[in-house]
Design a protein around this motif. Structure first.
Motif, short mmCIF file in Angstrom:
data_model
loop_
_atom_site.label_atom_id
_atom_site.label_comp_id
_atom_site.label_asym_id
_atom_site.label_seq_id
_atom_site.Cartn_x
_atom_site.Cartn_y
_atom_site.Cartn_z
N LEU B 343 0.82 -1.21 0.00
CA LEU B 343 0.00 0.00 0.00
C LEU B 343 0.86 1.26 0.00
N ARG B 344 1.90 1.26 0.82
CA ARG B 344 2.77 2.45 0.90
C ARG B 344 3.40 2.74 -0.47
N ARG B 345 3.90 1.69 -1.10
CA ARG B 345 4.57 1.88 -2.40
C ARG B 345 3.57 2.38 -3.44
N ALA B 346 2.35 1.85 -3.38
CA ALA B 346 1.34 2.26 -4.37
C ALA B 346 0.99 3.74 -4.22
N VAL B 347 0.91 4.18 -2.98
CA VAL B 347 0.56 5.58 -2.74
C VAL B 347 1.72 6.49 -3.10
N ARG B 348 2.92 6.08 -2.75
CA ARG B 348 4.08 6.96 -2.97
C ARG B 348 4.60 6.92 -4.40
N SER B 349 4.32 5.87 -5.09
CA SER B 349 4.74 5.78 -6.49
C SER B 349 3.55 5.29 -7.30
N PRO B 350 2.60 6.19 -7.57
CA PRO B 350 1.31 5.74 -8.11
C PRO B 350 1.31 5.42 -9.60
N PHE B 351 2.48 5.30 -10.22
CA PHE B 351 2.51 5.06 -11.66
C PHE B 351 1.90 3.71 -12.04
N GLN B 352 1.88 2.80 -11.06
CA GLN B 352 1.28 1.49 -11.29
C GLN B 352 -0.18 1.64 -11.72
N PHE B 353 -0.82 2.71 -11.26
CA PHE B 353 -2.25 2.90 -11.56
C PHE B 353 -2.49 3.24 -13.02
N VAL B 354 -1.44 3.68 -13.71
CA VAL B 354 -1.58 4.02 -15.14
C VAL B 354 -2.05 2.79 -15.92
N PHE B 355 -1.59 1.60 -15.48
CA PHE B 355 -1.91 0.39 -16.22
C PHE B 355 -3.38 -0.01 -16.11
N VAL B 385 -18.67 -2.42 -10.75
CA VAL B 385 -18.21 -3.62 -10.02
C VAL B 385 -17.10 -4.32 -10.82
N TRP B 386 -17.35 -4.45 -12.13
CA TRP B 386 -16.32 -5.10 -12.95
C TRP B 386 -15.02 -4.32 -12.91
N TYR B 387 -15.13 -3.01 -13.08
CA TYR B 387 -13.90 -2.21 -13.11
C TYR B 387 -13.18 -2.24 -11.76
N GLY B 388 -13.97 -2.10 -10.67
CA GLY B 388 -13.37 -2.12 -9.32
C GLY B 388 -12.61 -3.41 -9.09
N ALA B 389 -13.27 -4.54 -9.46
CA ALA B 389 -12.64 -5.85 -9.25
C ALA B 389 -11.41 -6.00 -10.15
N TRP B 390 -11.56 -5.60 -11.38
CA TRP B 390 -10.45 -5.74 -12.34
C TRP B 390 -9.25 -4.87 -11.93
N ALA B 391 -9.57 -3.61 -11.58
CA ALA B 391 -8.47 -2.69 -11.22
C ALA B 391 -7.79 -3.15 -9.93
N ALA B 392 -8.60 -3.58 -8.94
CA ALA B 392 -8.02 -4.03 -7.67
C ALA B 392 -7.09 -5.22 -7.90
N GLY B 393 -7.47 -6.09 -8.84
CA GLY B 393 -6.62 -7.25 -9.13
C GLY B 393 -5.41 -6.87 -9.97
N ALA B 394 -5.65 -6.04 -10.98
CA ALA B 394 -4.58 -5.78 -11.95
C ALA B 394 -3.53 -4.80 -11.42
N VAL B 395 -3.92 -3.91 -10.53
CA VAL B 395 -2.97 -2.86 -10.14
C VAL B 395 -1.86 -3.39 -9.23
N LEU B 396 -2.16 -4.32 -8.35
CA LEU B 396 -1.13 -4.79 -7.43
C LEU B 396 -0.91 -6.30 -7.44
N PRO B 397 -1.97 -7.10 -7.19
CA PRO B 397 -1.70 -8.54 -7.01
C PRO B 397 -1.34 -9.28 -8.30
N LEU B 398 -1.53 -8.67 -9.46
CA LEU B 398 -1.30 -9.40 -10.71
C LEU B 398 0.18 -9.62 -11.02
N ASN B 399 1.05 -9.11 -10.17
CA ASN B 399 2.48 -9.38 -10.39
C ASN B 399 3.18 -9.48 -9.02
N PRO B 400 2.77 -10.47 -8.20
CA PRO B 400 3.28 -10.50 -6.82
C PRO B 400 4.79 -10.69 -6.73
#
Lengths: 268, 578
Positions: B343-355, B385-400
């Motif tokens: 969470l910290r990394r996502a907030v401080r370096s939000p470029f991941q959200f571009v994807f 709902v689709w977008y929320g679920a897709w974005a929540a999955g794709a933004v962080l957990p899709l590349n653990p």
């Protein structure tokens, strides 16, 4: 725990047809520093990665602190590892990074915090502990990596180039820390290009060249084997050159059909 | 003091040493006016690097292809409009005023973009230690400016070609090519010569200011949001209308006049274009000369240091609300560590959200529709709902694994187990994704007039879909890790999920969410049955009841898939080797 902290028998790593590490055997006593030297691309990092189960050997076995390297779950509780590139998240502060590592080791926050404070202070990082690592110099980042590797008091610690990029004072701190670790019966596997550090700290030096362990001896013995002058640099250059020359000769002989493929001499 | 010592800051201003190693002869304007040949060499390398950077970044290639498709559509529109104008002119109709306005808007738009480009990292030097010790800053600034003008001329060349082709087709004369070519070259050249010095000066000013330096990101976000809001609400056109008197008056209007001056029957007064043609070299040379001190001001700035540094107390253990919340949610320290750091990394370096931003383009259409019609279609809450679920999955957990970057060895050599990594990633995604998705989906459902049972289903679906998608994403992502970062501008980098993970996850999740919508929403089921009957091959027909049963089966499969993904992720992370 056995008397030997690191035992390796015939460790081999092959990438395609190329041998990155070839039939490497080690026997390193507990509470000692093992200096691991070798030219660039000699197989030092691959050896370390095999020893800590980050890379699967093509052949051979090894045990660290009595745990086979095939049992990663148990192995992780006994080892500490510092890769050449400090493993840190730039977005975190040093304190947050170390707390993260502590949590990965299952250490509760309150216990971790007091230890983090002590180690940050010891490495002169406490004043900058709340700044993001992205603002740190190379040396500061390296220090965070070193603390993270030693933080949980492992039985065996493997350090890949721990002093590169450090200023003389910081390098001194690392040397003192390594010396201190050994007094606490920790075993240190130290890979570096900075020969004076190995000369000063190592109980035994192993030299790897082209994937093969070409020399292994206490520093004084290794130095005395040097023909030109009795110092570690000369010894290192001669041992690795000897191997290179032998390889070149062998290659020439093979090309000319003088010997078969089994004719590789063992310099060690 | 000798000449040599006074010129130490400008390396090549020292008296030329005419050795055989190369030419070091400089004119009397060295240090003030860029040397064209040296600036060209620097620009050439900048452009080459930019080209290679795009070519080797799959993310940017996809982005460029998408933009290319949109641009092709826009260019066709431009061609049609220009041909219509050309035909009108050939039939002695008057020149439409909007053409001059549009050209003026293009110039203003490019100038603003170039101010931003000069202010941003493109206006910095990647190899300042090398460039500034080999050539004077003037040559380097000239090169950077030259490269920027060339880069941004893509806009004017594309549009110019389409407009010129349309006018040629409409008027039956080749003459429009002349004016449009002059404008297509002059617009980016003058925009760069004006925009870059401003951008450099702003950069130098901000770098020297302790407070402004900390507010740059906020300003950027505010500007971006303002632009999106104006676009969505249609107010951007109102702004252009308000600016019309300026855009229709000299000197801005001259760009439009120049573009159309050679078009037969356009009736453009020759004075403006002639004055502009005379002014352009002055503007370009003057702007470039001004860019040199502005660039020095920016590049050689000592970044302001916070005054709070002095006399402050030694830091103590950090405390954060995120950790406090996670302490309640997560039992194992390792899970807490993974979730907190993620969470910290996502907030401080939000470029991941571009994807995960592309589908938001559709959201703009929905919002625009809702604003103009005052109603929300029934399917919008399900899209949320689709977008929320897709974005929540794709933004962080899709590349653990890939998200760990250089710290992967630390994770793999720590006693933390695979389940801790999975739980940590899912917790991080759900902690942010569930409340956001639920609130927006329920609000959209309420506005769409959904019945209470559907609203209930939306609430439950938000929780289940986001959490489930995070688990599925971790499973798929651990199978296809990606470690190569994508560079946004040379300094900002983020690691996107692999293409295989991205595609597999997106299609799996879409199928599950659509099935969920069919099961929960009668309207969705009815529409789905009609559409599927139309699309299915071999004249296959599907009833509403069959669709409900099939959707139920997909949902059960989804539940089994979530469990399977969980096991796969744990196993894969525990066994992963570098």
């Amino acid at each position: 725990m056995t008397d030997h902290a690191i035992i390796a028998d015939g460790l081999t790593k092959q990438f395609g047809s190329e041998h990155a590490v070839n039939d490497l055997s080690l026997s390193i006593p507990q509470g000692t520093v093992y200096g691991f030297l070798g030219p660039n691309g000699a197989g030092k990092t691959t050896t370390m990665r095999m020893l800590i189960a980050l890379t699967e050997p093509t052949a051979g076995t090894a045990q660290i602190a009595g745990v086979p390297i095939t049992d990663r779950a148990r192995l992780t509780q006994r080892i500490g590892y510092l890769p050449a590139e400090p493993p840190v998240f730039d977005e975190l502060t040093a304190w947050e990074q170390l707390r993260h590592v502590a949590r990965l080791h299952g250490i509760p926050d309150d216990e971790a915090d007091s230890r983090i404070e002590t180690l940050l202070d010891r490495f002169g990082l406490l004043a900058d502990a709340d700044k993001r690592i992205e603002s740190y110099s190379t040396g500061m980042t390296k220090k965070v990596g070193i603390i993270a590797a030693l933080f949980h008091d492992p039985d065996v610690v493997l350090l890949d180039e721990p002093t590169s990029g450090l200023d003389p004072r910081a390098a001194r701190t690392v040397r003192d820390t390594i010396a201190d670790l050994v007094t606490r019966e920790m075993t240190v596997f130290l890979s570096t290009h900075i020969l004076p550090i190995v000369d000063e700290l190592a109980d035994t030096i192993g030299v790897i060249n082209d994937g093969t362990l070409v020399a292994e001896a206490p520093p004084s013995e290794l130095k005395s084997q040097a023909d030109e002058s009795p110092d570690l640099e000369t010894a290192f250059l001669e041992v690795t050159a000897e191997r290179d020359t032998t390889n070149a000769e062998q290659s020439q002989l093979t090309d000319s059909g003088a010997i078969g493929s089994e004719g590789e001499p063992h310099v060690r | 003091m000798s000449d040599e010592s006074t010129n130490l800051s400008e390396p090549s201003s020292t008296p030329a040493r005419t050795s055989s190693l190369g030419s070091r002869q400089h004119g009397s304007f060295t240090g003030v006016v860029p040397s064209p040949s040296q600036s060209w060499e620097i620009a050439r390398i900048e452009l080459l690097r930019g080209y290679r950077w795009v070519r080797h970044q799959d993310f940017w290639l996809v982005f460029t292809a998408l933009i290319g498709l949109m641009s092709a559509f826009f260019l066709v529109q431009t061609f049609d409009a220009a041909r219509s104008v050309g035909s009108g002119l050939a039939a002695d109709e008057a020149l439409p005023a909007w053409l001059v306005t549009a050209t003026g808007v293009l110039w203003v738009f490019l100038t603003v973009l170039l101010v931003g480009d000069g202010f941003g990292s493109n206006g910095d030097l990647d190899n300042d230690g090398q460039y500034l010790t080999i050539r004077p800053a003037a040559d380097v600034a000239g090169g950077v400016l030259f490269a920027a003008a060339a880069k941004f001329s893509v806009y004017t060349i594309g549009l110019g070609l389409a407009a010129a082709a349309g006018l040629v087709a409409g008027t039956g004369s080749l003459l429009p090519l002349l004016g449009i070519t002059a404008a297509a070259i002059g617009i980016p050249a003058t925009a760069a010569a004006i925009g870059y010095p401003i951008g450099f000066a702003l950069k130098g000013f901000v770098r020297r200011s302790e407070n402004l330096g900390q507010l740059t990101t906020v300003f950027g976000v505010v500007l971006g949001l303002t632009y999106v809001t104006l676009s969505v609400t249609g107010e951007l056109l109102t702004v252009v209308e308000r600016l019309e008197p300026v855009l229709q008056s000299p000197p801005v209007a001259w760009f439009g006049h120049l573009a159309l001056v050679t078009t037969p029957n356009a009736g453009v007064d020759l004075t403006g274009p002639l004055v502009l043609l005379g002014l352009m070299p002055v503007l370009v040379i003057g702007g470039t000369v001004l860019a040199v001190p502005a660039a020095r001001y920016a590049w050689l700035a000592d970044t302001a240091r916070t005054s709070a540094e002095e006399g402050r107390e030694l830091p103590s253990a950090p405390e954060s609300r995120v950790d406090a919340v996670l302490a309640v949610v997560c039992r194992a320290p390792a899970t807490r560590g993974i979730a907190s750091t993620t969470l910290r990394r996502a907030v401080r370096s939000p470029f991941q959200f571009v994807f995960v931003a592309p589908p938001l383009v559709a959201a703009i259409v929905f919002i625009e529709g809702a604003v103009t019609t005052g109603s929300v279609p029934w399917y919008v809450p399900w899209f949320v709902v689709w977008y929320g679920a897709w974005a929540a999955g794709a933004v962080l957990p899709l590349n653990p694994l890939g998200n760990q970057g250089s710290t992967l060895p630390t994770l793999l050599t720590a006693p933390a187990r695979g389940r801790h990594v999975v739980h940590g990633n899912v917790t991080a995604a759900a902690l942010v994704g569930v409340p956001l998705t639920a609130v927006v989906a329920l609000a959209a459902g309420y506005l769409a007039g959904s019945s209470p049972p559907v609203l209930g289903a939306l609430g439950v679906a938000s929780v289940v879909a986001v959490t489930g998608s995070a688990v599925v994403a971790t499973g798929i992502g651990s199978m296809f890790p990606r470690f190569d970062a994508v560079s946004f501008d040379g300094s900002r980098r983020a690691v996107p999920p692999s293409k295989r993970a991205y595609s597999l996850f997106s299609s799996t999740l879409s199928l599950i969410v659509i099935a969920g919508a069919f099961v929960a929403d009668e309207t969705a089921r009815a529409v789905g049955a009609v559409l599927l009957s139309r699309w299915l091959p071999f004249g296959l027909d599907i009833s509403v009841e069959t669709l409900a049963i099939l959707s139920g089966i997909v949902l059960v499969g989804g539940v089994v898939g979530i469990a399977a993904a969980y096991r796969v992720a744990i196993q894969r992370i525990e066994d992963y080797q570098i």
